[in-house]
Design an enzyme around this catalytic site. Structure first.
Site, PDB file in Angstrom:
ATOM      1  N   VAL A   1      65.679  16.426  56.303  1.00  0.00           N
ATOM      2  CA  VAL A   1      65.207  15.626  55.210  1.00  0.00           C
ATOM      3  C   VAL A   1      66.053  14.275  55.138  1.00  0.00           C
ATOM      4  O   VAL A   1      67.051  13.984  55.199  1.00  0.00           O
ATOM      5  CB  VAL A   1      65.642  16.394  53.789  1.00  0.00           C
ATOM      6  CG1 VAL A   1      65.458  15.467  52.518  1.00  0.00           C
ATOM      7  CG2 VAL A   1      65.245  17.617  53.595  1.00  0.00           C
TER       8      VAL A   1
ATOM      9  N   ASP B   1      78.586  18.333  60.698  1.00  0.00           N
ATOM     10  CA  ASP B   1      79.080  18.883  59.357  1.00  0.00           C
ATOM     11  C   ASP B   1      79.497  20.309  59.330  1.00  0.00           C
ATOM     12  O   ASP B   1      80.010  20.686  60.506  1.00  0.00           O
ATOM     13  CB  ASP B   1      77.464  19.046  58.399  1.00  0.00           C
ATOM     14  CG  ASP B   1      77.685  19.094  57.118  1.00  0.00           C
ATOM     15  OD1 ASP B   1      77.978  18.091  56.511  1.00  0.00           O
ATOM     16  OD2 ASP B   1      77.587  20.174  56.595  1.00  0.00           O
TER      17      ASP B   1
ATOM     18  N   ALA C   1      70.204  11.149  54.767  1.00  0.00           N
ATOM     19  CA  ALA C   1      69.390  12.076  55.343  1.00  0.00           C
ATOM     20  C   ALA C   1      70.400  13.221  55.630  1.00  0.00           C
ATOM     21  O   ALA C   1      71.822  13.294  55.339  1.00  0.00           O
ATOM     22  CB  ALA C   1      69.039  11.983  56.772  1.00  0.00           C
ATOM     23  N   LYS C   2      69.895  14.243  56.021  1.00  0.00           N
ATOM     24  CA  LYS C   2      70.694  15.694  56.211  1.00  0.00           C
ATOM     25  C   LYS C   2      69.823  16.643  57.098  1.00  0.00           C
ATOM     26  O   LYS C   2      68.744  16.615  56.893  1.00  0.00           O
ATOM     27  CB  LYS C   2      71.225  16.339  55.036  1.00  0.00           C
ATOM     28  CG  LYS C   2      72.448  17.242  55.214  1.00  0.00           C
ATOM     29  CD  LYS C   2      73.547  16.252  55.263  1.00  0.00           C
ATOM     30  CE  LYS C   2      74.899  17.131  55.413  1.00  0.00           C
ATOM     31  NZ  LYS C   2      76.018  16.326  55.417  1.00  0.00           N
ATOM     32  N   GLY C   3      70.590  17.495  57.671  1.00  0.00           N
ATOM     33  CA  GLY C   3      69.960  18.508  58.704  1.00  0.00           C
ATOM     34  C   GLY C   3      70.727  19.851  58.317  1.00  0.00           C
ATOM     35  O   GLY C   3      71.823  19.855  58.289  1.00  0.00           O
TER      36      GLY C   3
END
Length: 416
Positions: free
Chosen positions: A60, A146, A105-107
């Site tokens: 995202v 992360d 953003a992040k995944g």
């Protein structure tokens, strides 16, 4: 994993509070709340025994008005698209608060990495990377480690991307091993930043770090380094925990000895230097500083009632729900919010990205000095806004971050 208050709800409530303070229109609010781009992918894995299993993967990009997307890659059984949306939104405000030229953003991949071999995790990482490749890149979206991922994961992402482009591109990820373009100081940056924020918050009250006791929930790659630097700075770290539970010692734990114990294959719960304590009980210990460094939502309306600390410094993303926030505020407990307190990681990720683009590497003292300066400047700006506008540190940080992103939107204009 069910949550009474989801991370996305928490993020949306926080944004709504900032928008109300700033007086923005409903249209601008909706633009700030809506992710710019999302990708939902299937991630098939051929296991070592030949069986095929399927996972879901997400990336995202919440906002890219101030620069390329920036955010971690999470491997956890609890990952879903709403969690990734929340984490991406928090990254947007975090990057803006510390004034680095990134969007949020992040995944994530919905997988418990503890149940898979290194070879299987490499295949998952490479397949996930290949699936989201159209939307990532050093000028588009830069990944970092992360929960459930590490520097090796980032090396696999970088290699997969580079092989498909035909040349080595170190700047597509940060948090990589030094041998393939990582930065000195990146592994400890988030934890060090947490301690810089803690020292600044204590100084506001005229308190020295050497005078305080602390408890750290989550002794992972953020919490362990935060505990280390607290101990190095003279604080008495009386309790730490991980997913299996924790230990406490009222006279203070020997953090370096605990780290050596873990490096030798031991666990937090079998370290001989303390007494057992649960993750929930740790939150209610009689300490000066509480550092939630594990997962989202641990300080809710119920657990916040038991907090005895004078300061809560959020090393995790979203550890306090809106209901928990209200309880802590009513009880006069100072909360140093996640988008400020744990921003050290993205600050040094930015340094790593800059170094990779320049093919020039800074020394460890240079990195440490630049990180401390950026964290102290960010804290000072947030604290000043809080005083001048009679806001909590969270609302002050959010209004600074949201305003900077909104200004970028307004300056760039709306296309077409």
């Amino acid at each position: 994993m069910s949550r009474v208050t989801s991370p996305l709800t928490t993020a949306q409530v926080q944004l709504a509070s900032a928008v109300e303070i700033l007086g923005y229109s409903p249209g601008l609010h909706e633009m700030l709340a809506t992710p710019r781009r999302e990708m939902n992918v299937a991630v098939p894995l051929r296991r070592d025994d030949g069986d095929i299993v399927m996972f879901r993967g997400y990336r995202v990009q919440h906002n890219i008005s101030r620069g390329p997307g920036k955010g971690g890659l999470r491997f956890a059984a609890s990952v879903d698209v709403d969690e990734v949306r929340a984490l991406a939104m928090w990254m947007t405000w975090k990057c803006a608060v510390v004034d680095v030229p990134y969007g949020g953003a992040k995944g994530g991949v919905t997988i418990d990495p503890r149940g898979y071999s290194d070879a299987e995790l490499e295949r998952v990482t490479r397949r996930y990377t290949s699936e989201i490749m159209p939307i990532i890149g050093p000028e588009r979206d830069i990944m970092a480690p992360d929960i459930g991922t590490d520097e090796q994961t980032m090396a696999w992402v970088m290699d997969t991307y580079s092989v498909n482009q035909g040349y080595t591109i170190p700047a597509v990820t940060t948090g990589k091993p030094l041998a393939v373009g990582g930065s000195l100081g990146r592994a400890t940056a988030t934890g060090r930043g947490v301690v810089h924020a803690t020292v600044a918050a204590l100084a506001d009250a005229g308190v020295d770090l050497r005078e305080v006791s602390a408890a750290v929930q989550g002794f992972g790659k953020v919490g362990s380094h935060a505990a280390h630097w607290l101990h190095e700075g003279g604080a008495r770290v009386v309790a730490v925990s991980d997913v299996d539970g924790g230990i406490r010692a009222d006279d203070g734990l020997d953090i370096p000895a605990l780290q050596r114990h873990l490096a030798g294959g031991g666990r937090v719960t079998d370290f001989p230097g303390g007494e057992p304590v649960s993750n929930t009980a740790l939150l209610a210990l009689d300490v000066d500083v509480l550092i939630p460094a594990a997962i989202e939502g641990v300080l809710d309306e119920a657990t916040a009632q038991g907090v005895k600390a004078h300061w809560v410094v959020e090393a995790a993303n979203g550890p306090t729900t809106p209901e928990g926030d209200r309880v802590l505020a009513d009880r006069g407990i100072v909360v140093v919010p996640d988008i400020l307190a744990n921003a050290g990681g993205v600050v040094v990720s930015y340094f790593e990205w800059v170094q990779a683009n320049q093919a020039y590497w800074w020394t460890a003292p240079e990195i440490a000095e630049r990180l401390e300066l950026r964290m102290r400047e960010a804290y000072a700006a947030v604290a000043q806004a809080a005083r001048e506008q009679s806001l909590s540190l969270r609302d002050a940080a959010l209004t600074i971050g949201v305003r900077r992103v909104a200004e970028a939107h307004q300056i760039r204009g709306l296309y077409p």
